[in-house]
Motif scaffolding. Structure first.
Motif, PDB file in Angstrom:
ATOM      1  N   PRO A   1       0.817  -1.224   0.002  1.00 27.34           N
ATOM      2  CA  PRO A   1       0.013  -0.173  -0.082  1.00 27.34           C
ATOM      3  C   PRO A   1       0.871   1.299  -0.056  1.00 27.34           C
ATOM      4  CG  PRO A   1      -0.744  -1.595   1.654  1.00 27.34           C
ATOM      5  CD  PRO A   1       0.547  -2.073   1.146  1.00 27.34           C
ATOM      6  N   GLU A   2       1.932   1.246   0.792  1.00 21.92           N
ATOM      7  CA  GLU A   2       2.792   2.365   0.861  1.00 21.92           C
ATOM      8  C   GLU A   2       3.125   2.868  -0.677  1.00 21.92           C
ATOM      9  OE1 GLU A   2       5.628  -0.954   2.034  1.00 21.92           O
ATOM     10  OE2 GLU A   2       3.450  -0.438   2.083  1.00 21.92           O
ATOM     11  N   LYS A   3       3.073   2.190  -1.634  1.00 21.91           N
ATOM     12  CA  LYS A   3       3.683   2.559  -3.021  1.00 21.91           C
ATOM     13  C   LYS A   3       2.501   2.348  -4.128  1.00 21.91           C
ATOM     14  CE  LYS A   3       8.242   0.522  -2.418  1.00 21.91           C
ATOM     15  NZ  LYS A   3       9.142  -0.457  -2.826  1.00 21.91           N
ATOM     16  N   ALA A   4       1.237   2.574  -3.405  1.00 19.62           N
ATOM     17  CA  ALA A   4       0.123   2.744  -4.386  1.00 19.62           C
ATOM     18  C   ALA A   4       0.103   3.693  -5.217  1.00 19.62           C
ATOM     19  CB  ALA A   4      -1.108   2.516  -3.266  1.00 19.62           C
ATOM     20  N   ASP A   5       0.470   5.011  -4.627  1.00 19.32           N
ATOM     21  CA  ASP A   5       0.504   5.959  -5.770  1.00 19.32           C
ATOM     22  C   ASP A   5       1.321   5.900  -6.566  1.00 19.32           C
ATOM     23  OD1 ASP A   5      -1.327   7.397  -3.829  1.00 19.32           O
ATOM     24  OD2 ASP A   5      -0.047   8.510  -2.887  1.00 19.32           O
ATOM     25  N   ALA A   6       2.665   5.517  -6.634  1.00 20.99           N
ATOM     26  CA  ALA A   6       3.546   5.286  -7.700  1.00 20.99           C
ATOM     27  C   ALA A   6       2.984   4.303  -8.357  1.00 20.99           C
ATOM     28  CB  ALA A   6       4.812   4.779  -6.955  1.00 20.99           C
ATOM     29  N   PHE A   7       2.296   3.140  -8.102  1.00 24.20           N
ATOM     30  CA  PHE A   7       1.912   2.229  -9.024  1.00 24.20           C
ATOM     31  C   PHE A   7       0.806   2.886  -9.705  1.00 24.20           C
ATOM     32  CE2 PHE A   7       3.189  -1.377  -5.571  1.00 24.20           C
ATOM     33  CZ  PHE A   7       4.277  -1.426  -6.195  1.00 24.20           C
ATOM     34  N   SER A   8      -0.295   3.748  -9.242  1.00 31.84           N
ATOM     35  CA  SER A   8      -1.127   4.263  -9.735  1.00 31.84           C
ATOM     36  C   SER A   8      -0.654   5.197 -11.109  1.00 31.84           C
ATOM     37  CB  SER A   8      -1.993   5.022  -9.260  1.00 31.84           C
ATOM     38  OG  SER A   8      -3.097   5.762  -9.765  1.00 31.84           O
ATOM     39  N   GLN A   9       0.485   5.943 -10.622  1.00 34.23           N
ATOM     40  CA  GLN A   9       0.828   6.878 -11.725  1.00 34.23           C
ATOM     41  C   GLN A   9       1.636   6.001 -12.871  1.00 34.23           C
ATOM     42  OE1 GLN A   9       3.507   9.300  -9.534  1.00 34.23           O
ATOM     43  NE2 GLN A   9       2.078  10.176  -8.469  1.00 34.23           N
ATOM     44  N   ASN A  10       2.281   5.194 -12.309  1.00 38.92           N
ATOM     45  CA  ASN A  10       2.905   4.325 -13.595  1.00 38.92           C
ATOM     46  C   ASN A  10       1.782   3.755 -14.278  1.00 38.92           C
ATOM     47  OD1 ASN A  10       5.305   4.950 -12.367  1.00 38.92           O
ATOM     48  ND2 ASN A  10       5.635   2.851 -11.603  1.00 38.92           N
ATOM     49  N   GLY A  11       0.821   3.180 -13.889  1.00 39.10           N
ATOM     50  CA  GLY A  11      -0.211   2.606 -14.671  1.00 39.10           C
ATOM     51  C   GLY A  11      -1.000   3.413 -15.397  1.00 39.10           C
ATOM     52  N   ASP A  12      -1.288   4.843 -14.856  1.00 36.69           N
ATOM     53  CA  ASP A  12      -1.904   5.785 -15.614  1.00 36.69           C
ATOM     54  C   ASP A  12      -0.977   6.071 -17.162  1.00 36.69           C
ATOM     55  OD1 ASP A  12      -4.206   6.050 -14.025  1.00 36.69           O
ATOM     56  OD2 ASP A  12      -3.640   7.733 -13.024  1.00 36.69           O
ATOM     57  N   LYS A  13       0.331   6.253 -16.957  1.00 39.30           N
ATOM     58  CA  LYS A  13       0.925   6.455 -17.874  1.00 39.30           C
ATOM     59  C   LYS A  13       0.730   5.367 -18.920  1.00 39.30           C
ATOM     60  CE  LYS A  13       5.984   7.666 -19.193  1.00 39.30           C
ATOM     61  NZ  LYS A  13       7.172   7.918 -18.430  1.00 39.30           N
ATOM     62  N   TYR A  14       1.097   4.113 -18.672  1.00 37.84           N
ATOM     63  CA  TYR A  14       1.121   3.106 -19.628  1.00 37.84           C
ATOM     64  C   TYR A  14      -0.462   3.033 -20.128  1.00 37.84           C
ATOM     65  CZ  TYR A  14       1.972  -1.686 -21.323  1.00 37.84           C
ATOM     66  OH  TYR A  14       2.224  -2.998 -22.038  1.00 37.84           O
ATOM     67  N   ILE A  15      -1.406   3.194 -19.361  1.00 39.22           N
ATOM     68  CA  ILE A  15      -2.886   3.163 -20.086  1.00 39.22           C
ATOM     69  C   ILE A  15      -2.859   4.341 -20.855  1.00 39.22           C
ATOM     70  CG2 ILE A  15      -5.020   3.694 -19.484  1.00 39.22           C
ATOM     71  CD1 ILE A  15      -4.724   2.108 -16.782  1.00 39.22           C
ATOM     72  N   ALA A  16      -2.343   5.341 -20.877  1.00 40.43           N
ATOM     73  CA  ALA A  16      -2.394   6.513 -21.830  1.00 40.43           C
ATOM     74  C   ALA A  16      -1.560   6.256 -23.135  1.00 40.43           C
ATOM     75  CB  ALA A  16      -1.603   7.806 -21.404  1.00 40.43           C
ATOM     76  N   GLU A  17      -0.453   5.365 -23.165  1.00 42.40           N
ATOM     77  CA  GLU A  17       0.209   4.847 -24.234  1.00 42.40           C
ATOM     78  C   GLU A  17      -0.672   3.855 -24.932  1.00 42.40           C
ATOM     79  OE1 GLU A  17       3.935   3.364 -23.354  1.00 42.40           O
ATOM     80  OE2 GLU A  17       4.393   5.305 -21.961  1.00 42.40           O
ATOM     81  N   LEU A  18      -1.383   2.984 -24.169  1.00 40.71           N
ATOM     82  CA  LEU A  18      -2.353   1.814 -24.852  1.00 40.71           C
ATOM     83  C   LEU A  18      -3.453   2.564 -25.588  1.00 40.71           C
ATOM     84  CD1 LEU A  18      -1.955  -0.785 -21.892  1.00 40.71           C
ATOM     85  CD2 LEU A  18      -1.142  -1.195 -24.138  1.00 40.71           C
ATOM     86  N   THR A  19      -4.048   3.548 -24.765  1.00 34.59           N
ATOM     87  CA  THR A  19      -5.119   4.280 -25.553  1.00 34.59           C
ATOM     88  C   THR A  19      -4.831   4.775 -27.083  1.00 34.59           C
ATOM     89  OG1 THR A  19      -6.103   4.734 -23.114  1.00 34.59           O
ATOM     90  CG2 THR A  19      -6.793   5.986 -24.948  1.00 34.59           C
ATOM     91  N   GLU A  20      -3.651   5.319 -26.987  1.00 36.27           N
ATOM     92  CA  GLU A  20      -3.048   6.065 -28.266  1.00 36.27           C
ATOM     93  C   GLU A  20      -3.111   4.789 -29.339  1.00 36.27           C
ATOM     94  OE1 GLU A  20       0.330   8.087 -28.050  1.00 36.27           O
ATOM     95  OE2 GLU A  20      -0.527   9.450 -26.519  1.00 36.27           O
ATOM     96  N   LEU A  21      -2.836   3.546 -28.878  1.00 31.53           N
ATOM     97  CA  LEU A  21      -2.574   2.457 -29.898  1.00 31.53           C
ATOM     98  C   LEU A  21      -3.877   2.104 -30.269  1.00 31.53           C
ATOM     99  CD1 LEU A  21       0.214   0.383 -27.922  1.00 31.53           C
ATOM    100  CD2 LEU A  21       0.580   1.800 -30.324  1.00 31.53           C
ATOM    101  N   GLY A  22      -4.919   2.068 -29.347  1.00 31.58           N
ATOM    102  CA  GLY A  22      -6.312   1.663 -29.747  1.00 31.58           C
ATOM    103  C   GLY A  22      -7.008   2.657 -30.720  1.00 31.58           C
TER     104      GLY A  22
END
Length: 208
Positions: free
Chosen positions: A187-208
């Motif tokens: 849980p203490e790294k949840a913010d970092a995981f969320s930020q990393n996930g959002d960045k990756y999702i943004a890249e995947l969204t562009e591919l879609g």
């Protein structure tokens, strides 16, 4: 005599000043020593069944995760049989991500035998398509051969098309699951995981 007395007094003052300075600086020296000798943060050990999952976990977890890929490069994913060393690493994992639906029977069996390790079937994050929906239609084909091929495909893949990572929308759904899971494990790294996930999702969204 007076000169000697003055020298003794000055020397004594210098010694006292030095002692006071060392007393004041000692806590700072100890603090610096502790900070430099502290061990690096321990990484999460995450076992994954296949390279697309490894890609997601790496992008979400970043430097906070150590990935154990259970399918070595160049290996037929469907026929993987884990070695004793891989089974041990699996049991030592903090979390395991895999594809179920009999996609990798040997790996899935080993994962389901785990007792205390959290396991996540990423097929549950997406809507699996009927395997026959993606079969090309060609009336010139030998239908007997097609039936045999369908039987073999059913044996290897089950009733669904397992290649969910080919669709960016599915990758996005699985990324969200990985973010949620890693955040619960650490849980203490949840913010970092969320930020990393959002960045990756943004890249995947562009591919879609």
């Amino acid at each position: 005599m007076v000169t000697i007395l003055i020298i003794d007094i000055v020397t004594g003052m210098k010694q006292r000043s030095l002692a006071i300075a060392m007393f004041v600086l000692l806590p700072a020296v100890v603090a610096c020593s502790n900070s430099t000798s502290s061990p690096p943060a321990e990484k999460l050990s995450v076992s994954v069944a296949l390279y697309p999952i490894a890609e997601i976990v790496q992008r979400v977890g970043g430097t906070s995760v150590e990935i154990v890929n259970l399918t070595p490069p160049g290996t037929d994913a469907h026929d993987v049989e884990l070695t004793a060393k891989q089974v041990q690493r699996l049991a030592e994992s903090d979390v395991v991500f895999y594809f179920g639906d009999n996609f990798q029977p040997g790996t899935e069996k080993a994962i389901k035998n785990l007792a205390a390790v959290p396991t996540v079937d990423l097929f549950e994050s997406v809507e699996l398509l009927d395997a026959t929906l993606n079969e090309p239609v060609n009336d010139n084909h030998n239908h007997d051969v097609e039936k045999e091929a369908d039987k073999e495909d059913a044996h290897n893949h089950g009733e669904h098309d397992p290649h969910v990572w080919l669709d960016p929308a599915n990758m996005i759904a699985m990324t969200k699951t990985v973010v949620s899971t890693l955040s619960k494990v650490e849980p203490e790294k949840a913010d970092a995981f969320s930020q990393n996930g959002d960045k990756y999702i943004a890249e995947l969204t562009e591919l879609g």
